[in-house]
Scaffold this motif. Structure first.
Motif, mmCIF file in Angstrom:
data_model
loop_
_atom_site.group_PDB
_atom_site.id
_atom_site.type_symbol
_atom_site.label_atom_id
_atom_site.label_comp_id
_atom_site.label_asym_id
_atom_site.label_seq_id
_atom_site.Cartn_x
_atom_site.Cartn_y
_atom_site.Cartn_z
ATOM 1 N N VAL A 173 36.142 28.869 55.352
ATOM 2 C CA VAL A 173 36.349 30.531 55.496
ATOM 3 C C VAL A 173 36.667 31.077 56.653
ATOM 4 N N CYS A 174 37.620 31.384 56.391
ATOM 5 C CA CYS A 174 38.719 31.991 57.365
ATOM 6 C C CYS A 174 38.542 33.554 57.461
ATOM 7 N N ALA A 175 39.156 33.816 58.832
ATOM 8 C CA ALA A 175 38.795 35.375 58.272
ATOM 9 C C ALA A 175 40.457 35.043 58.580
ATOM 10 N N SER A 176 41.149 36.686 58.070
ATOM 11 C CA SER A 176 42.177 37.404 57.630
ATOM 12 C C SER A 176 41.830 38.662 58.027
ATOM 13 N N ALA A 177 43.206 39.582 57.578
ATOM 14 C CA ALA A 177 42.796 41.106 57.279
ATOM 15 C C ALA A 177 44.315 41.972 55.915
ATOM 16 N N ILE A 178 44.032 42.932 56.682
ATOM 17 C CA ILE A 178 44.379 43.656 55.602
ATOM 18 C C ILE A 178 45.560 43.835 55.817
ATOM 19 N N GLY A 179 46.220 43.813 56.931
ATOM 20 C CA GLY A 179 47.258 43.953 58.207
ATOM 21 C C GLY A 179 48.382 42.770 57.264
ATOM 22 N N ALA A 180 48.011 41.913 56.515
ATOM 23 C CA ALA A 180 48.881 41.149 55.250
ATOM 24 C C ALA A 180 49.187 41.821 54.460
ATOM 25 N N TYR A 181 48.926 43.121 53.728
ATOM 26 C CA TYR A 181 49.684 43.736 53.876
ATOM 27 C C TYR A 181 51.114 45.170 54.377
ATOM 28 N N GLY A 182 51.451 44.791 55.368
ATOM 29 C CA GLY A 182 52.002 45.673 55.850
ATOM 30 C C GLY A 182 51.587 46.699 55.845
ATOM 31 N N LYS A 183 52.512 47.903 56.982
ATOM 32 C CA LYS A 183 51.509 48.592 57.924
ATOM 33 C C LYS A 183 52.184 50.011 56.596
ATOM 34 N N ASP A 184 52.611 50.762 56.276
ATOM 35 C CA ASP A 184 52.266 51.093 54.953
ATOM 36 C C ASP A 184 52.792 50.795 53.595
ATOM 37 N N ARG A 185 52.332 50.970 52.777
ATOM 38 C CA ARG A 185 51.943 50.289 50.929
ATOM 39 C C ARG A 185 52.166 51.745 50.816
ATOM 40 N N GLY A 186 51.974 52.975 50.737
ATOM 41 C CA GLY A 186 52.168 54.468 50.053
ATOM 42 C C GLY A 186 50.615 54.541 49.237
ATOM 43 N N ASP A 187 50.410 54.808 48.028
ATOM 44 C CA ASP A 187 49.437 54.566 46.846
ATOM 45 C C ASP A 187 49.740 53.952 46.503
ATOM 46 N N GLN A 188 50.030 52.759 46.393
ATOM 47 C CA GLN A 188 49.822 51.263 45.875
ATOM 48 C C GLN A 188 48.388 50.999 45.965
ATOM 49 N N VAL A 189 47.799 50.695 44.812
ATOM 50 C CA VAL A 189 46.619 49.628 44.595
ATOM 51 C C VAL A 189 46.879 48.442 45.069
ATOM 52 N N LEU A 190 46.185 47.476 45.758
ATOM 53 C CA LEU A 190 46.223 46.606 47.211
ATOM 54 C C LEU A 190 44.940 45.905 46.535
ATOM 55 N N THR A 191 45.102 44.677 44.758
ATOM 56 C CA THR A 191 44.557 43.624 44.918
ATOM 57 C C THR A 191 44.952 42.215 45.463
ATOM 58 N N GLU A 192 44.305 41.606 45.466
ATOM 59 C CA GLU A 192 44.886 39.847 45.907
ATOM 60 C C GLU A 192 46.049 39.426 45.998
ATOM 61 N N ASP A 193 46.159 39.879 44.401
ATOM 62 C CA ASP A 193 47.525 39.622 43.607
ATOM 63 C C ASP A 193 48.653 40.377 44.121
ATOM 64 N N ALA A 194 48.193 41.512 45.393
ATOM 65 C CA ALA A 194 49.829 42.095 45.257
ATOM 66 C C ALA A 194 50.329 41.365 46.697
ATOM 67 N N ALA A 195 51.439 41.319 46.435
ATOM 68 C CA ALA A 195 52.890 40.980 47.548
ATOM 69 C C ALA A 195 51.973 41.233 49.175
ATOM 70 N N THR A 196 52.644 40.492 49.692
ATOM 71 C CA THR A 196 52.116 40.709 51.298
ATOM 72 C C THR A 196 53.294 41.634 51.810
ATOM 73 N N GLY A 197 53.480 42.505 53.259
ATOM 74 C CA GLY A 197 54.056 43.147 53.385
ATOM 75 C C GLY A 197 54.664 42.847 54.439
ATOM 76 N N GLU A 198 55.228 44.019 54.988
ATOM 77 C CA GLU A 198 56.316 43.687 57.085
ATOM 78 C C GLU A 198 54.546 44.353 57.845
ATOM 79 N N GLY A 199 56.150 43.695 59.467
ATOM 80 C CA GLY A 199 55.059 44.095 60.290
ATOM 81 C C GLY A 199 54.821 42.862 61.030
ATOM 82 N N PHE A 200 54.390 42.901 62.491
ATOM 83 C CA PHE A 200 53.552 41.804 62.595
ATOM 84 C C PHE A 200 52.798 41.866 62.659
ATOM 85 N N LEU A 201 51.593 41.997 62.155
ATOM 86 C CA LEU A 201 50.315 41.600 61.609
ATOM 87 C C LEU A 201 50.361 41.225 59.945
ATOM 88 N N ALA A 202 51.538 41.489 59.895
ATOM 89 C CA ALA A 202 51.604 40.802 58.139
ATOM 90 C C ALA A 202 51.890 39.558 58.616
#
Length: 482
Positions: A289-318
């Motif tokens: 069981v390893c840590a990660s973060a919602i930073g995986a989704y990128g810095k700005d995804r607007g109003d999109q509801v991000l479930t675990e099936d959503a694509a990862t985003g852009e940016g350093f934390l992603a």
């Protein structure tokens, strides 16, 4: 000498509740976030002569100002009891006697006596030395009233958390069919890791923690990710490995800091995966069981509801999260279960975003960050610790898991709710330039001003019981004002 007493009924046998208090992590789990920071618990737990080191909050500061408090343990006056005496702290004296007794009220039936207990706390204390007491009757009366109020709230919160932990740990036992596990934890000295270790240890599991440098306790294991040093035998001992380590991201995103943030996560996670691969299949842990973060989704995804099936985003934390999760996922090829806990913003007065904002709110200068429309996906400290424990015990949980509360809010709503919890205005917006002073423009955009509307779909499907699903409940839990 002032006297405070609290007697609370807990619907579990006295021997079980007493044993819970004698396990590593009990003090960490019992300490209200707004009232105490546990620096170091006694070891072995509650052994006579051992000491616990804390920092206790100054009234009126919402935990932003804390002073040292050191207590020494002694045996109690009766069976199933123990005593703490202050040896360093802000008071003239403090003696706390804890007793766990069978109930004597009610029906008095044998069944009742065996299935519940009375947790009795008796505290004798002096705020000021005897020679200074009575200097001002008004001051003495005010101090006594303030102490009584603070202690009453402290022990109400302690009892609520004890009951909640016992109930949650009972549900975990049912999920795992009563198994007691060997659990190895990296990052247990951190804010979240300390709570995870304490929650699992007080539940009766055998917990060992990975430490850099020399071990100082029997339950510590030395390792050095920078030099690829980790004893395979210690990993083989574990049924489950948890890893929460990594350099803090609450810093300016300079090239050197970004490299440290990335490498600290990749190198340590790779070492654990490599060590698991070096073991015979029958000796490998069941899960990682390893840590990660919602930073995986990128810095700005607007109003999109991000479930675990959503694509990862852009940016350093992603980028960091993708590499981090990829290293952790290598254990799946070894037949191990892997969980990557994508953690939201952890709300606690002990640290992080909330602690940084509290001083502004306390002086009436708090308000939303940026334009206030960004989605703010949060989680309470109690829930993030419980989510890790749930991921350890529930074999159906695997892959990325969004560790966020089910009700994200916009920044404006967060500011309004926090102001209401503190009884302060929350109308002064913090411009983008504010976070940029501390984090730089890139860090501010990816941390303070990030816009991520994240949903905990897999936790809901797994039946995880959120402790604080609503923002006002989470803030009430971690702040002194009610």
């Amino acid at each position: 000498m002032a006297l405070f007493e609290s007697a609370e009924r807990v619907e579990y046998p006295a021997e079980q509740v007493y044993a819970w208090h004698r396990r590593p992590g009990a003090l960490t789990r019992l300490s209200p976030e707004w009232a105490q920071t546990v620096i170091e618990e006694s070891y072995p737990p509650l052994a006579p002569g051992t000491r616990a080191r804390l920092r206790t909050s100054v009234p009126g500061t919402a935990g932003t100002v804390r002073v040292p408090f050191v207590s020494q343990h002694a045996d109690g006056p009766v069976p199933r009891s123990f005593v703490d005496r202050m040896v360093k702290g802000p008071l003239a004296s403090w003696t706390h006697t804890h007793t766990f007794a069978d109930p004597t009220s009610g029906t008095g039936s044998e069944r009742e006596a065996g299935e519940s207990c009375i947790v009795h706390d008796r505290i004798e204390y002096e705020v000021l030395p005897q020679r200074l007491r009575g200097a001002g009757r008004f001051t003495d009366a005010f101090t006594a009233k303030a102490m009584e109020s603070m202690l009453r709230k402290t022990f109400a919160d302690r009892t609520a958390r004890l009951k909640a932990d016992l109930e949650f740990q009972e549900s975990l036992g049912a999920v795992a069919h009563g198994r007691r596990l060997n659990i190895l934890i990296g990052g247990a000295s951190g804010l979240v890791g300390a709570q995870v270790a304490a929650l699992l240890s007080t539940a009766g599991h055998e917990v060992r923690t990975l430490v850099r440098g020399d071990r100082r306790r029997e339950d510590q294991v030395e390792w050095d990710p920078g030099r690829s040093r980790l004893d395979p035998g210690e990993v083989a001992w574990a049924d489950v490995v948890i890893h929460l380590g990594g350099a803090s991201i609450a810093t300016r995103f300079t090239a050197a800091n970004k490299r440290r943030i990335l490498e600290s996560r990749i190198d340590s996670t790779r070492l654990i995966a490599d060590t698991c691969a070096s073991l015979m299949p029958e000796d490998r842990p069941e899960a990682f069981v390893c840590a990660s973060a919602i930073g995986a989704y990128g810095k700005d995804r607007g109003d999109q509801v991000l479930t675990e099936d959503a694509a990862t985003g852009e940016g350093f934390l992603a980028e960091v999260c993708r590499g981090w999760e990829s290293e952790a996922a290598r254990v799946e090829d070894l037949g191990m279960r892997r969980v990557s806990v994508r953690t939201g913003i952890v709300l606690t007065s002990l640290g992080g975003v909330l602690k940084l904002q509290l001083p502004l709110y306390l002086v009436g200068a708090g308000g939303p960050l940026g334009n206030g429309r960004q989605w703010f996906s949060w989680i309470s400290l109690d829930d993030i610790a419980s989510i890790y424990a749930w991921a350890v015990m529930d074999a159906s949980v695997r892959g990325p898991v969004n560790a966020v509360a089910p009700e994200p809010v916009r920044q404006k709503e967060f500011a309004k709710t926090l102001g209401r919890a503190l009884r302060r205005p929350a109308v002064v917006p913090v411009p983008k330039a504010g976070p940029a002073v501390l984090l730089g423009s890139e860090g501010a955009e990816e941390l303070a001003l990030a816009n991520q509307r994240v949903a905990p779909e897999r936790l809901v499907t797994a039946g995880y019981p959120f402790r604080h699903p609503h923002l006002d409940e989470a803030l009430a839990f971690t702040l002194p004002s009610r």
